[in-house]
Scaffold this active site. Structure first.
Site, short mmCIF file in Angstrom:
data_model
loop_
_atom_site.label_atom_id
_atom_site.label_comp_id
_atom_site.label_asym_id
_atom_site.label_seq_id
_atom_site.Cartn_x
_atom_site.Cartn_y
_atom_site.Cartn_z
N ARG A 101 82.39 42.40 79.43
CA ARG A 101 81.96 43.78 79.23
C ARG A 101 80.43 43.86 79.24
NH1 ARG A 101 86.50 44.01 80.18
NH2 ARG A 101 88.21 45.04 79.05
N ARG A 142 66.93 66.79 77.63
CA ARG A 142 67.56 65.48 77.74
C ARG A 142 67.74 65.16 79.23
NH1 ARG A 142 66.62 62.80 73.19
NH2 ARG A 142 67.63 63.71 71.35
N ALA A 166 67.08 64.20 64.60
CA ALA A 166 67.66 62.87 64.72
C ALA A 166 66.61 61.89 65.22
CB ALA A 166 68.85 62.89 65.67
N LEU A 223 65.88 57.29 66.14
CA LEU A 223 66.35 55.92 66.24
C LEU A 223 66.00 55.09 65.02
CD1 LEU A 223 65.27 55.15 69.92
CD2 LEU A 223 67.54 55.81 69.09
N GLU A 258 62.31 61.17 59.97
CA GLU A 258 62.64 62.00 61.13
C GLU A 258 62.67 63.49 60.79
OE1 GLU A 258 62.74 61.19 64.14
OE2 GLU A 258 62.83 59.00 64.04
N GLU A 266 60.30 65.74 63.01
CA GLU A 266 60.92 66.64 63.98
C GLU A 266 61.00 68.08 63.50
OE1 GLU A 266 64.50 65.36 65.82
OE2 GLU A 266 63.41 63.79 66.88
N PRO A 296 81.59 53.88 71.93
CA PRO A 296 81.89 52.49 71.63
C PRO A 296 82.41 51.68 72.82
CG PRO A 296 83.58 53.93 70.71
CD PRO A 296 82.47 54.81 71.20
N GLY A 297 82.79 52.36 73.90
CA GLY A 297 83.22 51.62 75.07
C GLY A 297 82.08 51.04 75.89
N GLU A 315 75.74 51.72 69.79
CA GLU A 315 75.11 52.74 68.94
C GLU A 315 76.06 53.28 67.88
OE1 GLU A 315 72.71 56.99 69.21
OE2 GLU A 315 73.82 56.26 70.95
N GLU A 328 59.33 66.07 72.91
CA GLU A 328 59.26 66.77 71.62
C GLU A 328 58.26 67.91 71.62
OE1 GLU A 328 58.44 63.85 68.70
OE2 GLU A 328 60.47 63.02 68.72
#
Length: 229
Positions: A42, A69, A81, A83, A98, A102, A120-121, A125, A150
């Site tokens: 994978r 985005r 949000a 990281l 954040e 933000e 999750p595939g 994250e 931003e």
């Protein structure tokens, strides 16, 4: 106690290599064995994980931020949000940072709403979503200077009815924003009815932490210009 819970599991990994070094995240290829199948291969995005904040004001409105985005070529309505890309930073400290960077806000009341694996595939994250209330604006001179995407932020305090309608109509598509809106609506309705509602404290452990211990081998180190989740 219910057995309806995700279970952390580490298979036998026979090979693990970074096959692409990206500007933000790396792509890692692993070969592993499970009891039910062997020799599985994978590719995955090695992601640092993230935090997000559902901000609710005294009028029971939720704060939404519109941001461009590039992968989906759209300006999406989201919640604050970011990281977890500062080594050793606690997720709650990251959430407070954040929120300030933000949304120019501090919160006097914090709770944990959810922990989620977003894709999750294909990615390690995970993201912790907080509920923040008792909000106050940060003074102009102490505010973070926003740049890149931003710099184009738009802000909107939306009623829960308006936000829910936008989710149902397919007009708000960011999954974390959808989750935040649905969770906040659930909590506010329960509180209005005087019903007990379960949230978690900010120090509640995360049972699945970014899927794997070395998820933070992303392509770029943290800093003031780090990309946002």
């Amino acid at each position: 106690m219910s057995d309806l819970r995700d279970e952390a599991y580490t298979p036998t990994i026979t090979a693990s290599d970074v096959v692409y070094h990206g500007a933000v995240w790396n792509i890692r290829r692993e070969t592993f064995d499970l009891p039910e199948a062997s020799g599985l291969v994978r590719d995955m995005m090695a992601h640092t994980g993230a935090v997000a904040i559902a901000c609710v004001d005294e009028q029971e409105r939720i704060l939404l931020i519109q941001q461009y985005r590039h992968p989906v070529r759209a300006r999406l309505w989201e919640v604050p949000a970011g990281l977890l890309d500062i080594p050793g930073e606690d997720p709650f400290d990251a959430a407070k940072r954040e929120l300030a960077e933000e949304a120019d806000l501090r919160a006097g009341r914090w709770e944990v709403l959810t922990d989620s694996c977003l894709t999750p595939g294909g990615s390690s994250e995970s993201i912790r979503l907080y509920l923040a209330r008792d909000l106050e604006l940060i003074a102009d001179e102490d505010r973070h200077a926003r740049s890149e995407e931003e710099a184009g932020f738009r802000f909107r305090w939306a009623s829960l009815d308006e936000a829910l309608d936008a989710v149902s109509a397919g007009e708000i598509t960011n999954s974390i924003a959808q989750l935040a809106i649905l969770q906040v609506d659930r909590i506010l309705r329960a509180e209005a009815a005087g019903k007990p509602i379960r949230t978690r404290s900010v120090d509640a452990p995360r049972r699945l932490i970014d899927g794997r211990d070395d998820a933070a081998d992303q392509g770029t180190a943290g800093g003031s210009d780090r990309p946002r989740a």
